[in-house]
Write a protein that holds these residues in place. Structure first.
Motif, PDB file in Angstrom:
ATOM      1  N   SER A 271      20.774  48.251  34.668  1.00  9.17           N
ATOM      2  CA  SER A 271      19.893  47.058  35.204  1.00  9.17           C
ATOM      3  C   SER A 271      19.318  46.237  33.831  1.00  9.17           C
ATOM      4  O   SER A 271      19.058  45.088  34.064  1.00  9.17           O
ATOM      5  CB  SER A 271      18.695  48.012  35.514  1.00  9.17           C
ATOM      6  OG  SER A 271      18.817  48.978  36.724  1.00  9.17           O
TER       7      SER A 271
ATOM      8  N   LYS B   7      21.932  43.635  33.850  1.00 10.08           N
ATOM      9  CA  LYS B   7      22.006  42.666  35.207  1.00 10.08           C
ATOM     10  C   LYS B   7      20.725  41.909  35.178  1.00 10.08           C
ATOM     11  O   LYS B   7      20.917  40.490  35.355  1.00 10.08           O
ATOM     12  CB  LYS B   7      21.886  43.508  36.244  1.00 10.08           C
ATOM     13  CG  LYS B   7      23.242  44.241  36.537  1.00 10.08           C
ATOM     14  CD  LYS B   7      23.044  44.880  38.131  1.00 10.08           C
ATOM     15  CE  LYS B   7      21.915  46.016  38.242  1.00 10.08           C
ATOM     16  NZ  LYS B   7      22.088  46.881  39.430  1.00 10.08           N
ATOM     17  N   ARG B   8      19.648  42.311  34.494  1.00  4.37           N
ATOM     18  CA  ARG B   8      18.494  41.556  34.372  1.00  4.37           C
ATOM     19  C   ARG B   8      18.577  40.224  33.697  1.00  4.37           C
ATOM     20  O   ARG B   8      18.223  39.128  33.711  1.00  4.37           O
ATOM     21  CB  ARG B   8      17.105  42.432  33.766  1.00  4.37           C
ATOM     22  CG  ARG B   8      15.986  41.511  33.700  1.00  4.37           C
ATOM     23  CD  ARG B   8      14.678  42.608  33.725  1.00  4.37           C
ATOM     24  NE  ARG B   8      14.320  43.016  35.116  1.00  4.37           N
ATOM     25  CZ  ARG B   8      13.512  42.601  35.678  1.00  4.37           C
ATOM     26  NH1 ARG B   8      12.516  41.556  35.395  1.00  4.37           N
ATOM     27  NH2 ARG B   8      13.072  43.021  36.981  1.00  4.37           N
TER      28      ARG B   8
ATOM     29  N   LYS C 169      21.430  40.814  40.661  1.00  2.00           N
ATOM     30  CA  LYS C 169      20.928  41.817  41.254  1.00  2.00           C
ATOM     31  C   LYS C 169      21.746  43.053  41.448  1.00  2.00           C
ATOM     32  O   LYS C 169      21.339  44.147  41.372  1.00  2.00           O
ATOM     33  CB  LYS C 169      20.444  41.406  42.884  1.00  2.00           C
ATOM     34  CG  LYS C 169      19.666  42.547  43.570  1.00  2.00           C
ATOM     35  CD  LYS C 169      19.483  42.030  45.000  1.00  2.00           C
ATOM     36  CE  LYS C 169      18.674  43.297  45.900  1.00  2.00           C
ATOM     37  NZ  LYS C 169      19.615  44.491  46.134  1.00  2.00           N
ATOM     38  N   ASP C 170      23.111  42.701  41.704  1.00  4.86           N
ATOM     39  CA  ASP C 170      24.437  43.832  41.748  1.00  4.86           C
ATOM     40  C   ASP C 170      25.139  43.359  40.884  1.00  4.86           C
ATOM     41  O   ASP C 170      25.688  42.194  40.594  1.00  4.86           O
ATOM     42  CB  ASP C 170      24.697  44.135  43.286  1.00  4.86           C
ATOM     43  CG  ASP C 170      23.672  44.671  44.049  1.00  4.86           C
ATOM     44  OD1 ASP C 170      22.862  45.442  43.962  1.00  4.86           O
ATOM     45  OD2 ASP C 170      23.628  44.221  45.071  1.00  4.86           O
TER      46      ASP C 170
END
Length: 286
Positions: free
Chosen positions: A241, A244-245, A250-251
């Motif tokens: 996460s 990704k952030r 998002k995915d």
């Protein structure tokens, strides 16, 4: 969304278990390599590489490391076996990286400036995430294969069961009851209640297995190992996460309906596999 996730899981779980139990070592290595190559392709987007040549370069570089692991690591591991320095080194590198990754997740707001703009740093982090876990799964599958083709498969099944129980428990408990955010700056959806729910599900699964095996000697160590691995599985999810952030995603991908990409499915597995394999080594000796 829940139905889509459930249907996808009902397809993926038997496929993964079928590959683990019934493919020969070379077949399993190819299956695993294909999955981890897709994961490397997805990780390239975490690094900020969106063009075909850049993503392909990182994926090919990852293929080199996977092939090196396959060629260099022991192809057969008896139970118990002699200590293997190369195998243990690969696993300890993975564990060392995850200790650092936990610190990066916990200090995300303060430390992200040190690495978020550096594509090479993120690429190295990707290899440290993927390669040791690839090596760990190869080693586990090859344990005692000559004597019993299913010994290593059951070990991987135990690891998958732990990861899946933690994930299911986190979703089932965290979704309706989650009130206290775990690390909202990293993952707004993760809650303390979800983490506790995952832990409860793992311990319930372990209790069922231990009872079925008539409470073998050393079972207390199983609970300690399961506790540590479940915590690490949470940070595997949080670490992905975090990347990704930073990348604004998002995915990790869209290959699985309702589940995102492969990295979204194996994030906890990449975190737990090296340490799980080391726990097996401490008990069995590789």
């Amino acid at each position: 969304m829940f139905k889509q996730r459930l249907l996808t899981a009902l397809v993926l779980a038997p496929l993964a278990l079928g590959a683990v139990f019934y493919l020969p070592p070379i077949g399993f290595a190819i299956f695993l390599g294909c999955a981890f190559l897709i994961a490397a392709w997805e990780w390239a987007s975490f690094c900020g590489w969106q063009t075909l040549p850049s993503r392909l370069s990182f994926t090919v570089g990852s293929a080199f490391w996977y092939l090196l692991c396959y060629q260099a690591l022991p192809q057969q591991l008896a139970w118990p076996v002699q200590t293997n320095l190369l195998a243990e080194s690969a696993l300890w590198i993975g564990v060392g990286w995850w200790l650092l990754a936990v610190l990066l997740v916990l200090s995300f707001s303060k430390t992200k400036a040190l690495w978020q703009q550096h594509k090479l740093f993120k690429a190295i982090m990707g290899w440290l995430t993927l390669v040791p876990s690839f090596a760990a799964l190869l080693l586990l599958r090859n344990v005692n294969y000559e004597q019993s083709t299913f010994t290593g498969a059951w070990l991987i099944c135990m690891l998958l069961g732990l990861v899946w129980a933690a994930d299911i428990g986190g979703y089932v408990i965290g979704k309706p009851f989650g009130k206290h955010k775990l690390l909202p700056e990293v993952s707004p959806g993760k809650t303390l209640e979800g983490m506790i729910g995952g832990m409860v599900f793992v311990m319930a699964l372990l209790t069922g297995v231990a009872a079925y095996l008539q409470w073998p000697e050393g079972v207390a160590l199983w609970y300690l190992a399961a506790f540590i691995l479940t915590l690490l599985s949470v940070f595997g999810d949080l670490s992905e996460s975090m990347f990704k952030r930073v990348a604004g995603l998002k995915d990790s991908g869209s290959i699985f309906p309702g589940h995102g990409g492969i990295m979204d499915r194996i994030d906890s597995l990449t975190a737990t596999a090296p340490l799980f394999a080391l726990f097996v080594a401490m008990l069995g000796g590789f």
